[in-house]
Design a protein around this motif. Structure first.
Motif, PDB file in Angstrom:
ATOM      1  N   ARG A 242      -3.745   2.748  -8.481  1.00 34.63           N
ATOM      2  CA  ARG A 242      -2.878   3.932  -8.342  1.00 34.63           C
ATOM      3  C   ARG A 242      -2.285   3.971  -6.929  1.00 34.63           C
ATOM      4  N   GLU A 243      -3.110   3.719  -5.916  1.00 34.99           N
ATOM      5  CA  GLU A 243      -2.616   3.752  -4.539  1.00 34.99           C
ATOM      6  C   GLU A 243      -1.576   2.651  -4.308  1.00 34.99           C
ATOM      7  N   VAL A 244      -1.852   1.449  -4.819  1.00 37.40           N
ATOM      8  CA  VAL A 244      -0.906   0.342  -4.661  1.00 37.40           C
ATOM      9  C   VAL A 244       0.436   0.712  -5.300  1.00 37.40           C
ATOM     10  N   LEU A 245       0.394   1.236  -6.492  1.00 39.19           N
ATOM     11  CA  LEU A 245       1.636   1.558  -7.195  1.00 39.19           C
ATOM     12  C   LEU A 245       2.373   2.728  -6.548  1.00 39.19           C
ATOM     13  N   GLU A 246       1.631   3.687  -5.990  1.00 36.21           N
ATOM     14  CA  GLU A 246       2.272   4.813  -5.310  1.00 36.21           C
ATOM     15  C   GLU A 246       2.945   4.373  -4.012  1.00 36.21           C
ATOM     16  N   ARG A 247       2.417   3.323  -3.393  1.00 42.68           N
ATOM     17  CA  ARG A 247       2.936   2.883  -2.095  1.00 42.68           C
ATOM     18  C   ARG A 247       3.775   1.609  -2.193  1.00 42.68           C
ATOM     19  N   ALA A 248       4.154   1.231  -3.411  1.00 44.69           N
ATOM     20  CA  ALA A 248       4.874  -0.027  -3.623  1.00 44.69           C
ATOM     21  C   ALA A 248       6.159  -0.107  -2.801  1.00 44.69           C
ATOM     22  N   PHE A 249       6.952   0.948  -2.811  1.00 43.32           N
ATOM     23  CA  PHE A 249       8.229   0.877  -2.100  1.00 43.32           C
ATOM     24  C   PHE A 249       8.035   0.917  -0.586  1.00 43.32           C
ATOM     25  N   GLU A 250       7.000   1.585  -0.133  1.00 45.35           N
ATOM     26  CA  GLU A 250       6.664   1.553   1.297  1.00 45.35           C
ATOM     27  C   GLU A 250       6.365   0.105   1.700  1.00 45.35           C
ATOM     28  N   TYR A 251       5.633  -0.595   0.858  1.00 42.43           N
ATOM     29  CA  TYR A 251       5.307  -2.005   1.092  1.00 42.43           C
ATOM     30  C   TYR A 251       6.571  -2.866   1.035  1.00 42.43           C
ATOM     31  N   LEU A 252       7.355  -2.702  -0.012  1.00 39.47           N
ATOM     32  CA  LEU A 252       8.561  -3.513  -0.184  1.00 39.47           C
ATOM     33  C   LEU A 252       9.583  -3.260   0.913  1.00 39.47           C
ATOM     34  N   ASP A 253       9.613  -2.046   1.453  1.00 38.07           N
ATOM     35  CA  ASP A 253      10.568  -1.709   2.515  1.00 38.07           C
ATOM     36  C   ASP A 253      10.071  -2.126   3.901  1.00 38.07           C
ATOM     37  N   GLY A 254       8.858  -2.691   3.966  1.00 34.65           N
ATOM     38  CA  GLY A 254       8.313  -3.114   5.257  1.00 34.65           C
ATOM     39  C   GLY A 254       7.927  -1.948   6.144  1.00 34.65           C
ATOM     40  N   GLU A 255       7.594  -0.804   5.537  1.00 37.31           N
ATOM     41  CA  GLU A 255       7.281   0.408   6.295  1.00 37.31           C
ATOM     42  C   GLU A 255       5.787   0.701   6.332  1.00 37.31           C
TER      43      GLU A 255
ATOM     44  N   ALA B 258       1.856   0.159   7.461  1.00 38.11           N
ATOM     45  CA  ALA B 258       1.079  -0.300   8.610  1.00 38.11           C
ATOM     46  C   ALA B 258       0.431  -1.644   8.288  1.00 38.11           C
ATOM     47  N   GLU B 259       0.233  -2.458   9.310  1.00 35.82           N
ATOM     48  CA  GLU B 259      -0.272  -3.818   9.120  1.00 35.82           C
ATOM     49  C   GLU B 259      -1.604  -3.858   8.376  1.00 35.82           C
ATOM     50  N   LEU B 260      -2.531  -2.988   8.729  1.00 34.11           N
ATOM     51  CA  LEU B 260      -3.844  -2.973   8.082  1.00 34.11           C
ATOM     52  C   LEU B 260      -3.716  -2.584   6.606  1.00 34.11           C
ATOM     53  N   ASP B 261      -2.922  -1.557   6.324  1.00 34.61           N
ATOM     54  CA  ASP B 261      -2.691  -1.141   4.934  1.00 34.61           C
ATOM     55  C   ASP B 261      -2.009  -2.256   4.147  1.00 34.61           C
ATOM     56  N   CYS B 262      -1.088  -2.943   4.784  1.00 34.23           N
ATOM     57  CA  CYS B 262      -0.376  -4.043   4.141  1.00 34.23           C
ATOM     58  C   CYS B 262      -1.356  -5.157   3.769  1.00 34.23           C
ATOM     59  N   ALA B 263      -2.275  -5.475   4.656  1.00 37.27           N
ATOM     60  CA  ALA B 263      -3.266  -6.509   4.383  1.00 37.27           C
ATOM     61  C   ALA B 263      -4.163  -6.108   3.212  1.00 37.27           C
ATOM     62  N   LYS B 264      -4.557  -4.837   3.164  1.00 36.47           N
ATOM     63  CA  LYS B 264      -5.387  -4.354   2.057  1.00 36.47           C
ATOM     64  C   LYS B 264      -4.629  -4.433   0.737  1.00 36.47           C
ATOM     65  N   LEU B 265      -3.362  -4.044   0.762  1.00 38.44           N
ATOM     66  CA  LEU B 265      -2.549  -4.087  -0.445  1.00 38.44           C
ATOM     67  C   LEU B 265      -2.375  -5.529  -0.924  1.00 38.44           C
ATOM     68  N   GLN B 266      -2.113  -6.441  -0.007  1.00 33.38           N
ATOM     69  CA  GLN B 266      -1.948  -7.841  -0.367  1.00 33.38           C
ATOM     70  C   GLN B 266      -3.243  -8.408  -0.948  1.00 33.38           C
ATOM     71  N   ALA B 267      -4.390  -8.022  -0.388  1.00 32.98           N
ATOM     72  CA  ALA B 267      -5.674  -8.480  -0.917  1.00 32.98           C
ATOM     73  C   ALA B 267      -5.857  -7.979  -2.346  1.00 32.98           C
ATOM     74  N   HIS B 268      -5.478  -6.749  -2.595  1.00 33.74           N
ATOM     75  CA  HIS B 268      -5.578  -6.202  -3.947  1.00 33.74           C
ATOM     76  C   HIS B 268      -4.659  -6.968  -4.906  1.00 33.74           C
ATOM     77  N   LEU B 269      -3.444  -7.264  -4.459  1.00 29.54           N
ATOM     78  CA  LEU B 269      -2.492  -7.976  -5.310  1.00 29.54           C
ATOM     79  C   LEU B 269      -2.988  -9.367  -5.682  1.00 29.54           C
ATOM     80  N   GLU B 270      -3.766  -9.997  -4.804  1.00 30.00           N
ATOM     81  CA  GLU B 270      -4.323 -11.320  -5.084  1.00 30.00           C
ATOM     82  C   GLU B 270      -5.332 -11.264  -6.227  1.00 30.00           C
ATOM     83  N   GLU B 271      -5.904 -10.091  -6.456  1.00 35.43           N
ATOM     84  CA  GLU B 271      -6.933  -9.947  -7.488  1.00 35.43           C
ATOM     85  C   GLU B 271      -6.448  -9.204  -8.732  1.00 35.43           C
ATOM     86  N   CYS B 272      -5.307  -8.550  -8.660  1.00 36.54           N
ATOM     87  CA  CYS B 272      -4.875  -7.677  -9.754  1.00 36.54           C
ATOM     88  C   CYS B 272      -3.497  -8.101 -10.277  1.00 36.54           C
TER      89      CYS B 272
END
Length: 84
Positions: free
Chosen positions: A9-22, A24-38
């Motif tokens: 849910r958090e990944v999907l809610e923040r998808a455009f923040e991620y895609l827009d490069g907006e 934070a680096e730590l949050d981005c790393a966590k999201l990318q780690a989740h994407l590697e598994e999901c």
């Protein structure tokens, strides 16, 4: 969904923040780690990216009217001064 429902849910809610490069680096790393598994979230992110690209390609860039730009700059300055 491979991850927890809350993570997805958090990944999907923040998808455009991620895609827009907006994001934070730590949050981005966590999201990318989740994407590697999901695979489900990765597929949805790919769809969101396609949507973003379609909108960008279908909408010509237009500059805001100069009066609007000036009003926004005044408001930003007022907020910055009052917040400081």
């Amino acid at each position: 969904m491979s991850g927890s429902d809350e993570q997805c849910r958090e990944v999907l809610e923040r998808a455009f923040e991620y895609l827009d490069g907006e994001m934070a680096e730590l949050d981005c790393a966590k999201l990318q780690a989740h994407l590697e598994e999901c695979a489900s979230c990765l597929a949805q992110l790919a769809e969101d990216e396609k949507l973003k690209r379609a909108i960008r390609d279908g909408c010509p860039c237009e500059s805001a009217p100069e009066q609007l730009r000036a009003r926004i700059l005044v408001q930003i300055t007022e907020v910055s001064v009052s917040a400081g």
